[in-house]
Design a protein around this motif. Structure first.
Motif, PDB file in Angstrom:
ATOM      1  N   GLU A 325      43.284  -2.893   8.578  1.00  0.00           N
ATOM      2  CA  GLU A 325      43.529  -4.124   9.320  1.00  0.00           C
ATOM      3  C   GLU A 325      42.254  -4.762   9.868  1.00  0.00           C
ATOM      4  OE1 GLU A 325      46.306  -3.137  12.370  1.00  0.00           O
ATOM      5  OE2 GLU A 325      47.827  -2.417  10.956  1.00  0.00           O
ATOM      6  N   TYR A 326      41.253  -3.936  10.209  1.00  0.00           N
ATOM      7  CA  TYR A 326      40.061  -4.514  10.830  1.00  0.00           C
ATOM      8  C   TYR A 326      38.878  -3.566  10.725  1.00  0.00           C
ATOM      9  CZ  TYR A 326      41.340  -1.597  14.912  1.00  0.00           C
ATOM     10  OH  TYR A 326      41.658  -0.547  15.742  1.00  0.00           O
ATOM     11  N   LEU A 327      37.692  -4.122  10.988  1.00  0.00           N
ATOM     12  CA  LEU A 327      36.446  -3.377  11.062  1.00  0.00           C
ATOM     13  C   LEU A 327      36.031  -3.309  12.526  1.00  0.00           C
ATOM     14  CD1 LEU A 327      36.509  -4.806   8.182  1.00  0.00           C
ATOM     15  CD2 LEU A 327      34.017  -4.797   8.307  1.00  0.00           C
ATOM     16  N   VAL A 328      35.364  -2.252  12.923  1.00  0.00           N
ATOM     17  CA  VAL A 328      34.748  -2.159  14.245  1.00  0.00           C
ATOM     18  C   VAL A 328      33.247  -2.030  14.021  1.00  0.00           C
ATOM     19  CG1 VAL A 328      34.624  -0.953  16.437  1.00  0.00           C
ATOM     20  CG2 VAL A 328      36.785  -0.993  15.167  1.00  0.00           C
ATOM     21  N   ILE A 329      32.503  -3.036  14.443  1.00  0.00           N
ATOM     22  CA  ILE A 329      31.048  -3.037  14.309  1.00  0.00           C
ATOM     23  C   ILE A 329      30.447  -2.570  15.632  1.00  0.00           C
ATOM     24  CG2 ILE A 329      29.033  -4.463  13.772  1.00  0.00           C
ATOM     25  CD1 ILE A 329      30.945  -6.326  12.228  1.00  0.00           C
ATOM     26  N   ALA A 442      31.513  -3.238   3.706  1.00  0.00           N
ATOM     27  CA  ALA A 442      31.979  -4.279   4.625  1.00  0.00           C
ATOM     28  C   ALA A 442      31.781  -5.668   4.023  1.00  0.00           C
ATOM     29  CB  ALA A 442      31.232  -4.167   5.959  1.00  0.00           C
ATOM     30  N   TYR A 443      30.623  -5.899   3.395  1.00  0.00           N
ATOM     31  CA  TYR A 443      30.369  -7.203   2.775  1.00  0.00           C
ATOM     32  C   TYR A 443      31.432  -7.508   1.708  1.00  0.00           C
ATOM     33  CZ  TYR A 443      25.644  -6.394   4.707  1.00  0.00           C
ATOM     34  OH  TYR A 443      24.566  -6.109   5.512  1.00  0.00           O
ATOM     35  N   ALA A 444      31.771  -6.489   0.896  1.00  0.00           N
ATOM     36  CA  ALA A 444      32.748  -6.690  -0.181  1.00  0.00           C
ATOM     37  C   ALA A 444      34.120  -7.041   0.395  1.00  0.00           C
ATOM     38  CB  ALA A 444      32.834  -5.430  -1.050  1.00  0.00           C
ATOM     39  N   LEU A 445      34.486  -6.416   1.509  1.00  0.00           N
ATOM     40  CA  LEU A 445      35.775  -6.725   2.129  1.00  0.00           C
ATOM     41  C   LEU A 445      35.771  -8.112   2.756  1.00  0.00           C
ATOM     42  CD1 LEU A 445      36.574  -3.307   3.854  1.00  0.00           C
ATOM     43  CD2 LEU A 445      37.755  -4.292   1.880  1.00  0.00           C
ATOM     44  N   GLY A 455      25.834 -12.551   6.536  1.00  0.00           N
ATOM     45  CA  GLY A 455      25.453 -13.206   7.789  1.00  0.00           C
ATOM     46  C   GLY A 455      26.451 -12.937   8.893  1.00  0.00           C
ATOM     47  N   LEU A 456      27.748 -12.983   8.567  1.00  0.00           N
ATOM     48  CA  LEU A 456      28.784 -12.731   9.571  1.00  0.00           C
ATOM     49  C   LEU A 456      28.661 -11.316  10.115  1.00  0.00           C
ATOM     50  CD1 LEU A 456      31.434 -13.666  10.979  1.00  0.00           C
ATOM     51  CD2 LEU A 456      32.660 -12.642   9.040  1.00  0.00           C
ATOM     52  N   PHE A 457      28.563 -10.360   9.213  1.00  0.00           N
ATOM     53  CA  PHE A 457      28.485  -8.960   9.622  1.00  0.00           C
ATOM     54  C   PHE A 457      27.232  -8.705  10.466  1.00  0.00           C
ATOM     55  CE2 PHE A 457      27.128  -4.581   9.100  1.00  0.00           C
ATOM     56  CZ  PHE A 457      28.294  -3.864   9.305  1.00  0.00           C
ATOM     57  N   GLN A 458      26.081  -9.203   9.984  1.00  0.00           N
ATOM     58  CA  GLN A 458      24.814  -8.948  10.669  1.00  0.00           C
ATOM     59  C   GLN A 458      24.760  -9.597  12.053  1.00  0.00           C
ATOM     60  OE1 GLN A 458      22.235  -6.990   9.961  1.00  0.00           O
ATOM     61  NE2 GLN A 458      23.178  -6.218   8.066  1.00  0.00           N
ATOM     62  N   SER A 459      25.425 -10.737  12.193  1.00  0.00           N
ATOM     63  CA  SER A 459      25.414 -11.387  13.508  1.00  0.00           C
ATOM     64  C   SER A 459      26.104 -10.526  14.560  1.00  0.00           C
ATOM     65  CB  SER A 459      26.092 -12.763  13.434  1.00  0.00           C
ATOM     66  OG  SER A 459      27.482 -12.631  13.159  1.00  0.00           O
TER      67      SER A 459
END
Length: 521
Positions: A325-329, A442-445, A455-459
């Motif tokens: 359902e989600y990622l936790v960064i 994460a990028y692939a998802l 960019g979204l993930f790294q931010s």
């Protein structure tokens, strides 16, 4: 006249009485035989006890069912379970409508037993191996019976097994293995390197030829062709593909057709347990392969190495399906109580400052100084605190975790222990799945919901704050355990039974009546 004329009305009454009596006997025998099976009893009741098998014109149904039951071994099923010989004998011996009614119900039971077994497995997985938590998609028995009654019997029976390409390939491989008594002499060497010569090299060559990794050859040395064949074999076995026939490679080469057949039969049972819609996009974590893959419309679009639960019984990764359902960064590690009390509490009782990178937290979420706690006064049962590790690059979960909330507290995550991914057998975790390339995963998802996943993930990552990022379209996750499975090219791949689960399943199948093919090896 020689005799009195027969009254037509009286003759009709006698015939009607005879038919009614016979019909009543059939109905009563069906009702009695089906009484302890709700689905069957209701079906016969609702169809006014019309025969399914023993009526006129139903020879095709009987023939189709008996043929399918007789061939159940093709699917690696326990043929004896269906009593085909007994059904045939009972059909020949049936004399009364009561006999026919009882036989009608027996054949209906055999149909539903076979349909369940070939659709969703002959075993209940959790009863064989506790760590298999799959929700097997057992079909509704009444629905199966209604579908059969409304269908061409041959077409219906052929539609029951899983329709996956993998299942068809497993069936073909099963047939091929049953035709082989062996693959020639085993390789009598501990290891062999390119350039070697001698009898063991000839055995290696001949074994690779028999396994279809090498065309027929008369070479007597470990040449480039043999090295390339060894590499291909190693790839299919999940070994390091260096072209050197080391001990692990030779061990796999020396496994005969019978042992491979066992793996294939178990894989067919597993494929029946997984006879579900896996999702157009899904995550496939084959524990024995130590990989996690993203699959889009049947094609693997991303693969990363994984570390799975350790071999200890209490650390093995379970098998189940759920939905991510989600990622936790920048995740906090909320340490499971079992780890806190079994591993860390004894350490802190010896030294209160042990594992100092972890916070001790009270039931209100406040960090408690170690100096304020008398660890020796608590047991594993009475310890009132929990433990957490704040977000950081050294966090046990790394910098991202992938959540599919479940009662087993299992998820996929990053790890700072990167060296473990260089191991061939990667079973070291407490049960969760560690990923070698979590950022790329994460990028692939996220690419499914943004034009700039990096960019979204790294931010979020650079903020240092714990952040949940929802997947706009949740993705099914399947944690599975196959020691035999076809690759995308159709070649069968085999893996080691690291947890011993397939051995337990094969024993259970044997106990249920599954018999290997005639050939041994």
């Amino acid at each position: 006249m020689c005799g009195a004329a027969v009254n037509p009305g009286v003759a009709q009454i006698k015939v009607a009485f005879s038919i009614e009596k016979e019909t009543s006997a059939f109905r009563q025998s069906v009702a009695a035989a089906a009484a302890n099976d709700k689905a069957i009893a209701e079906f016969y009741h609702d169809s006014d006890y019309a025969p399914i098998w023993m009526g006129q014109g139903q020879e095709a149904r009987r023939s189709a069912l008996l043929a399918a039951l007789s061939d159940a071994g093709v699917h690696g099923l326990p043929v004896a379970r269906y009593d085909v010989a007994e059904l045939i004998a009972a059909a020949k011996a049936a004399r009364t409508e009561g006999d026919r009614g009882r036989l009608d119900v027996r054949m209906t039971r055999a149909l539903l037993d076979y349909a369940r077994d070939v659709q969703t497995g002959a075993l209940v997985p959790g009863k064989v191996v506790n760590e298999i938590k799959l929700e097997v998609p057992v079909r509704d028995r009444r629905a199966n019976l209604e579908a059969f009654a409304a269908s061409d019997p041959v077409a219906f029976l052929k539609s029951l097994p899983p329709r996956t390409q993998a299942y068809a390939q497993l069936m073909r491989t099963k047939f091929e293995l049953e035709q082989r008594s062996d693959w020639g002499p085993q390789v009598a060497a501990k290891s062999l390197k390119p350039g070697a010569t001698g009898p063991a090299v000839l055995q290696l060559r001949d074994r690779l030829v028999a396994l279809n990794y090498l065309p027929r050859s008369v070479t007597a040395s470990y040449d480039a062709a043999i090295q390339k064949a060894v590499q291909a074999f190693q790839t299919d076995m999940g070994l390091e593909a260096n072209g050197v026939a080391n001990a692990a490679t030779i061990k796999q080469l020396n496994i005969g057709p019978q042992e491979r057949l066992k793996s294939v039969i178990v894989a067919m049972e597993r494929e029946r347990w997984m006879n579900i819609d896996r999702g157009p996009r899904h995550i496939w974590v084959n524990l024995t392969d130590f990989t996690a893959r993203i699959v889009d419309h049947g094609r693997v679009t991303f693969t990363t190495r994984s570390v799975i639960g350790a071999l200890n019984a209490d650390r093995q990764s379970p098998e189940f399906s759920d939905t991510m359902e989600y990622l936790v960064i920048n995740p906090t590690w909320n340490i499971p109580r079992s780890i806190t009390t079994k591993e860390y509490l004894p350490m802190m009782q010896r030294n209160p400052n042990a594992v100092g990178h972890l916070n001790v937290v009270d039931n209100r979420g406040r960090v408690v100084p170690r100096s304020a706690i008398n660890f020796a006064s608590y047991s594993a049962r009475t310890f009132p605190y929990s433990m957490k590790q704040p977000p950081s690059s050294s966090n046990a979960l790394g910098l991202v975790k992938f959540m599919f909330p479940n009662v087993y507290n299992i998820y996929l995550h990053d790890t700072p222990s990167k060296s473990l991914f260089n191991r061939e057998v990667r079973a070291f975790s407490h049960g969760c799945i560690r990923l070698s390339d979590p950022f790329d995963f994460a990028y692939a998802l996220l690419a499914a919901q943004t034009d700039d996943p990096v960019g979204l993930f790294q931010s979020y990552l650079k903020s240092g704050r714990e952040t949940n990022v929802s997947l706009e379209v949740p993705v099914p996750v399947h944690l599975v355990y196959y020691t035999a499975y076809p690759s995308a090219s159709g070649r069968m791949e085999y893996r080691r039974d690291v947890y011993g689960r397939d051995a337990a399943i094969f024993r259970a199948l044997t106990d249920a009546g599954v018999v290997l093919g005639a050939h041994q090896g």
